[in-house]
Write a protein that holds these residues in place. Structure first.
Motif, PDB file in Angstrom:
ATOM      1  N   UNK A   1     -31.738  25.051 -35.242  1.00  0.00           N
ATOM      2  CA  UNK A   1     -32.100  24.136 -36.325  1.00  0.00           C
ATOM      3  C   UNK A   1     -30.884  23.715 -37.132  1.00  0.00           C
ATOM      4  N   UNK A   2     -29.869  24.594 -37.192  1.00  0.00           N
ATOM      5  CA  UNK A   2     -28.689  24.262 -37.989  1.00  0.00           C
ATOM      6  C   UNK A   2     -27.534  25.110 -37.480  1.00  0.00           C
ATOM      7  N   UNK A   3     -26.339  24.522 -37.451  1.00  0.00           N
ATOM      8  CA  UNK A   3     -25.135  25.264 -37.103  1.00  0.00           C
ATOM      9  C   UNK A   3     -23.957  24.630 -37.810  1.00  0.00           C
ATOM     10  N   UNK A   4     -22.993  25.457 -38.172  1.00  0.00           N
ATOM     11  CA  UNK A   4     -21.832  24.933 -38.870  1.00  0.00           C
ATOM     12  C   UNK A   4     -20.899  26.041 -39.291  1.00  0.00           C
ATOM     13  N   UNK A   5     -19.977  25.707 -40.220  1.00  0.00           N
ATOM     14  CA  UNK A   5     -18.996  26.655 -40.732  1.00  0.00           C
ATOM     15  C   UNK A   5     -19.244  26.887 -42.210  1.00  0.00           C
ATOM     16  N   UNK A   6     -19.149  28.126 -42.622  1.00  0.00           N
ATOM     17  CA  UNK A   6     -19.271  28.489 -44.027  1.00  0.00           C
ATOM     18  C   UNK A   6     -17.986  29.159 -44.478  1.00  0.00           C
ATOM     19  N   UNK A   7     -17.760  29.095 -45.782  1.00  0.00           N
ATOM     20  CA  UNK A   7     -16.596  29.746 -46.360  1.00  0.00           C
ATOM     21  C   UNK A   7     -17.035  31.040 -47.025  1.00  0.00           C
ATOM     22  N   UNK A   8     -16.173  32.025 -47.014  1.00  0.00           N
ATOM     23  CA  UNK A   8     -16.443  33.265 -47.725  1.00  0.00           C
ATOM     24  C   UNK A   8     -15.287  33.561 -48.648  1.00  0.00           C
ATOM     25  N   UNK A   9     -15.589  34.268 -49.726  1.00  0.00           N
ATOM     26  CA  UNK A   9     -14.576  34.593 -50.714  1.00  0.00           C
ATOM     27  C   UNK A   9     -14.310  36.081 -50.701  1.00  0.00           C
ATOM     28  N   UNK A  10     -13.249  36.470 -51.331  1.00  0.00           N
ATOM     29  CA  UNK A  10     -12.933  37.886 -51.450  1.00  0.00           C
ATOM     30  C   UNK A  10     -11.477  38.161 -51.162  1.00  0.00           C
ATOM     31  N   UNK A  11     -11.000  39.242 -51.721  1.00  0.00           N
ATOM     32  CA  UNK A  11      -9.596  39.611 -51.561  1.00  0.00           C
ATOM     33  C   UNK A  11      -9.376  40.201 -50.179  1.00  0.00           C
ATOM     34  N   UNK A  12      -8.336  39.775 -49.515  1.00  0.00           N
ATOM     35  CA  UNK A  12      -7.958  40.364 -48.239  1.00  0.00           C
ATOM     36  C   UNK A  12      -8.603  39.730 -47.033  1.00  0.00           C
ATOM     37  N   UNK A  13      -9.450  38.713 -47.221  1.00  0.00           N
ATOM     38  CA  UNK A  13     -10.072  38.050 -46.079  1.00  0.00           C
ATOM     39  C   UNK A  13      -9.087  37.028 -45.524  1.00  0.00           C
ATOM     40  N   UNK A  14      -8.685  37.224 -44.268  1.00  0.00           N
ATOM     41  CA  UNK A  14      -7.665  36.354 -43.688  1.00  0.00           C
ATOM     42  C   UNK A  14      -8.240  35.012 -43.259  1.00  0.00           C
ATOM     43  N   UNK A  15      -9.487  34.979 -42.807  1.00  0.00           N
ATOM     44  CA  UNK A  15     -10.117  33.726 -42.397  1.00  0.00           C
ATOM     45  C   UNK A  15     -11.019  33.247 -43.519  1.00  0.00           C
ATOM     46  N   UNK A  16     -11.116  31.967 -43.671  1.00  0.00           N
ATOM     47  CA  UNK A  16     -12.009  31.435 -44.700  1.00  0.00           C
ATOM     48  C   UNK A  16     -13.058  30.498 -44.111  1.00  0.00           C
ATOM     49  N   UNK A  17     -13.181  30.430 -42.807  1.00  0.00           N
ATOM     50  CA  UNK A  17     -14.229  29.650 -42.146  1.00  0.00           C
ATOM     51  C   UNK A  17     -14.981  30.582 -41.208  1.00  0.00           C
TER      52      UNK A  17
END
Length: 908
Positions: A68-84
């Motif tokens: 029904x849905x697919x895509x990229x989301x962003x996440x926050x937080x210290x030390x996270x190397x990927x943001x997608x």
């Protein structure tokens, strides 16, 4: 469940019909036999996000699931190397009901638990107000204006009653097109209204956002009473809905209205993304109103998950009913496919505002790279957007400077409206470039997808949420591949470099042409249905007033300069609709005057603070209403304070004070003031924050306020060593720093009977406001709470700020004096000019009179000429006769002389 768990764990996780899969393992999908809905997220920072997304979608479909849905989301937080991070939302193939509910994503308004969407078909239309500081038409282009223009037309096309209220600022010349905009909106079944006068507001506050927020609340009170609204949409941008939403939170109005705040781009977000520092109190006050609007909204809608993550990361408190719903597609971009041209692209169009956050400098850097490549010189460069300021320089100047080294044909089109811009793009064989360093949900990308125009966009912010996952690799690039945290960086963080080489490479590939147009992540049809059904469901649901709470007891502490002021205020309170539960007063002793029946604690100078604390302690009430004698309370003051404090929404209530002087100078050119303005708008309006505003001027109260007794006790009462006018300001500064809620009661419930030192400042806009900052010991006491919260090395910053504002205030006062001097001089010259004009009028009238006499004189002259000519002819005849006689006489004389001569010679 974790990918790779055993089947028993998978079945246990699916008992409620919902399964969560973490990872991209394909075997997990076949183990979810008990689930109707599955959410799969890959949080592995080592994965290539687009490859992982492709694998997850393929695995779901191979297992018989409908994506029904697919895509990229962003996440926050210290030390996270990927943001997608890839996300896939799937349901069973035959489950049409869930599929339809999920086609707008997992956080859509379709899933609002407060709206009964099953009965939407039986619901009638909703009456909807869209109040926005930007609207396509009055403000030309721009994301906020385009979004609200599109939503208004979408709801009107669905049969809802729509009113668009423009709350922004326009110059008088542009405002003359109001009739044109009214007709344009009316053709689509939409009512268009200006909020007051778009270049003038009589509200007394140095902050434009506060003025508009109060004016909007008063307008809405009247309009809602005549024809109630079901839903009111307001952007968080500029915070113009803050006081109306506060009125509902305090239980004073709008119990049957659903306030929907849509997030676009808060003030701090714009400053961070454009790397533009906050250099005055005014944007901080605006940010306070924006946060207040979001925190107290009934519903918050963001067009992207990304912006909600940003807000949470910055400490925003979001309500429970917070949803992600993409903006409606502008109707000018529907049914208009512009991407079918077979000609190779000959133009590269930067599409968006010319500013840092939209990637203007990154685009220029990419052109530095591309212009050196052979064959690129045939490409024309167009900048389609309004130039903004970049590092103190106009963006158009920056482009001209950078373009001098390209050797390319280029142009800037700054003034095209939304529809004109779309027409231009559809008439060209071009590639659009939207290289935003970070963005929420830009309409430029949404429109490019809808029109089928080739484009390249940055895969930052909420942009990936607009494009179908299968097209992300072809139409986007990752400019922040080396970044380690969510963008934008705060004003205290290091700014990571943007990959302009990736942008240049992406542009080169897209100029090569080929491939199908990009598909949207969510189609315009599902989006339109979501808005339509949600509004119908809200309009149909039953409305009920909140259960009444036990009203608190309210006592009054009168602060006066003499007993007569105490008696005046006490008499007004006694005549009110509700009498207070106790009255105390503090004033200097005056043996010759009596304060009446009110108990008075006599005190002067430095003893006043302790006396006021004592008065509050002796009032055995829940809420203490502090009234200064430069105000006159209305009859409903105590009643409305009691009603507002019954909601437990506020610890402190600041009062709006009516200004009886409607002719007060405000810094506006008098000829631009529109009269008559509604009388209730001439009022001094305080603000509830931020705390730093109290370092500069008494922003929290205009002399009078109400405070809960328990809050007063928690603060330790008035400081014993504080005296003079700063007593209340120091207390409220401590209250704000302690995290107590200070709200504005947005009704004028008292009238100013005497100006104070801050009156002139509150009457002018911030840039022109003279700020009479406290000095000496009073300033030290006021700033003491701020110093205690700052490290010793920086503890003098509040005083430095106050000193800077004093200098600015002196300059503003000098500017006002100069303006007054110039005005007096101009008035004197105009008076003299009026006298000369009167004389000129007299001379002109006399000249006209003389001119009227000219025709008779000409006739008289002609008649006299004829007489003279006749006489002249007679005279000429006489002269001729006389000449003949003379000649004859002369001849006779000669003859006689000859004759005499002959006689003389004759001999005798």
């Amino acid at each position: 469940m974790e990918a790779g768990d055993n089947p028993e764990a998978a079945h246990a996780a699916c008992r409620e019909g919902l399964a969560i899969v973490v990872g991209r393992a394909s075997d997990a999908w076949s183990e979810l036999s008990g689930a109707r809905v599955t959410i799969a997220v890959d949080l592995d920072p080592a994965d290539q996000e687009l490859d992982a997304l492709k694998d997850m979608v393929q695995a779901a479909r191979c297992a018989g699931w409908k994506v029904a849905y697919s895509g990229l989301l962003h996440t926050t937080g210290v030390g996270i190397a990927r943001h997608e991070h890839p996300i896939v939302l799937a349901c069973r193939e035959a489950d049409d009901e869930i599929s339809e509910a999920l086609d707008n994503g997992p956080l859509s308004i379709v899933l609002d638990p407060e709206a009964n969407l099953r009965d939407w078909r039986e619901s009638g239309r909703a009456r909807v107000l869209l109040a926005s500081c930007e609207v396509a038409g009055p403000t030309g282009n721009g994301g906020v204006g385009t979004a609200y223009h599109a939503l208004a037309h979408t709801l009107a096309a669905a049969g809802h009653g729509v009113t668009v209220l423009f709350t922004g600022l326009l110059d008088p010349e542009r405002s003359r097109r109001e009739g044109e905009w009214r007709r344009s909106f009316a053709e689509a079944g939409i009512e268009f209204v200006f909020l007051g006068t778009p270049w003038y507001s009589p509200v007394r506050s140095p902050h434009h956002a506060v003025r508009r927020a109060y004016e909007l609340h008063r307008w809405l009170c009247q309009a809602h009473a005549k024809d109630p609204f079901d839903v009111v949409h307001i952007p968080e941008f500029r915070g113009h809905g803050a006081l109306a939403i506060t009125a509902k939170a305090l239980g004073l109005a709008y119990h049957d209205v659903e306030f929907v705040v849509t997030t676009h781009s808060p003030t701090r977000y714009l400053c961070e993304t454009n790397r533009d520092g906050i250099e005055s109190i005014d944007p901080l006050v605006t940010e306070w109103l924006e946060r207040l609007s979001v925190e107290r909204a009934d519903v918050v809608i963001s067009p992207s998950v990304y912006l909600l993550d940003y807000m949470r990361d910055r400490g925003w408190r979001l309500p429970k009913r917070t949803f992600v719903q993409q903006n409606a597609v502008p109707h000018s971009t529907r049914s208009g496919d512009c991407g079918n041209s077979q000609a190779p692209p000959s133009e590269l169009v930067f599409f968006g505002r010319l500013e840092t956050r939209k990637g203007l400098e990154a685009f220029c850097d990419a052109l530095d790279i591309l212009s050196a490549k052979p064959g690129f010189s045939r490409i024309r460069i167009t900048f389609l957007g309004r130039p903004e300021q970049i590092m103190g320089k106009d963006a158009a100047e920056l482009v001209a400077q950078r373009a001098s080294s390209w050797g390319l044909d280029w142009q800037i089109l700054p003034d095209l409206g939304h529809d004109e811009a779309i027409s231009y793009l559809c008439s060209r064989s071009c590639v659009l470039v939207m290289p935003s360093l970070v963005d929420n949900s830009p309409n430029t990308v949404r429109e490019a997808v809808a029109l089928g125009i080739p484009f390249i966009a940055s895969r930052s912010g909420g942009i990936p949420e607009l494009i179908a996952s299968a097209d992300l690799a072809s139409f986007t690039f990752d400019g922040w591949g080396r970044a380690a945290k969510l963008q934008p960086a705060s004003l205290a963080d290091r700014q990571d470099p943007f990959d302009t080489h990736a942008l240049a490479e992406a542009i080169s590939k897209r100029l090569g042409g080929g491939g199908d147009p990009a598909a949207p992540a969510i189609g315009e049809g599902p989006c339109d249905r979501a808005y339509d059904r949600w509004h119908r469901a809200i309009a149909a649901r039953e409305r009920s007033r909140p259960a009444p709470c036990a009203p608190p007891t309210v006592g009054v502490c009168i602060v006066a300069h003499d007993p007569l002021g105490v008696r005046r205020i006490a008499d007004a309170l006694a005549a009110g609709t509700v009498e207070p539960d106790g009255v105390m007063a503090v004033c200097p002793p005056d043996p010759g005057r009596a304060a009446g029946a009110v108990r008075v604690i006599e005190a002067t100078g430095r003893a006043v603070s302790a006396a006021r604390s004592r008065a509050v302690e002796e009032l055995d009430v829940d809420v203490v209403l502090v009234l200064c004698d430069h105000t006159e309370p209305d009859a409903r003051l105590v009643e409305r304070v009691r009603a507002a404090m019954a909601t437990d929404a506020a610890d402190v209530l600041s009062l709006v004070i009516r200004d009886p002087d409607h002719e007060r100078p405000t810094g506006l050119e008098p000829s631009l003031a529109i009269e008559p303005a509604p009388a209730d708008l001439f009022a001094f309006v305080p603000v509830g924050g931020p705390a730093v505003a109290a370092t500069v001027y008494p922003a929290f109260a205009v002399g009078s306020y109400a405070i809960r007794r328990e809050a007063f006790a928690a603060l330790g009462g008035y400081a014993d060593d504080v005296w003079g006018d700063v007593i209340d300001d120091e207390l409220l500064a401590r209250a704000s720093l302690a995290g107590l809620r200070i709200d504005v009661l947005p009704e004028a419930l008292a009238t100013a009977v005497q100006d104070d030192r801050w009156t002139t400042m509150r009457s002018h806009y911030w840039n022109d406001a003279p700020v009479p900052v406290y000095e000496g010991e009073q300033q030290i006491r006021l700033l003491r709470p701020f110093r205690r919260r700052i490290e010793e090395q920086l503890a003098d910053l509040p005083a430095l700020l106050a000193g800077t504002m004093r200098v600015a205030g002196d300059a503003a006062r000098q500017r006002l004096e100069d303006q007054r001097g110039r005005k007096e001089l101009v008035d004197a010259y105009e008076a003299r000019l009026a006298e000369h004009r009167a004389l000129v009028d007299i001379y002109e009238r006399r000249l006209e009179e003389q001119r009227e006499l000219i025709p008779p004189y000409e006739r008289q002259k002609q008649e006299i000429g004829e007489v003279y000519e006749a006489r002249l002819r007679e005279r000429r005849k006489l002269i001729a006769r006389f000449e003949g006689w003379v000649r004859a006489k002369t001849q006779f004389s000669r003859w006689r002389a000859v004759l005499r001569g002959c006689r003389a010679k004759r001999p005798r």
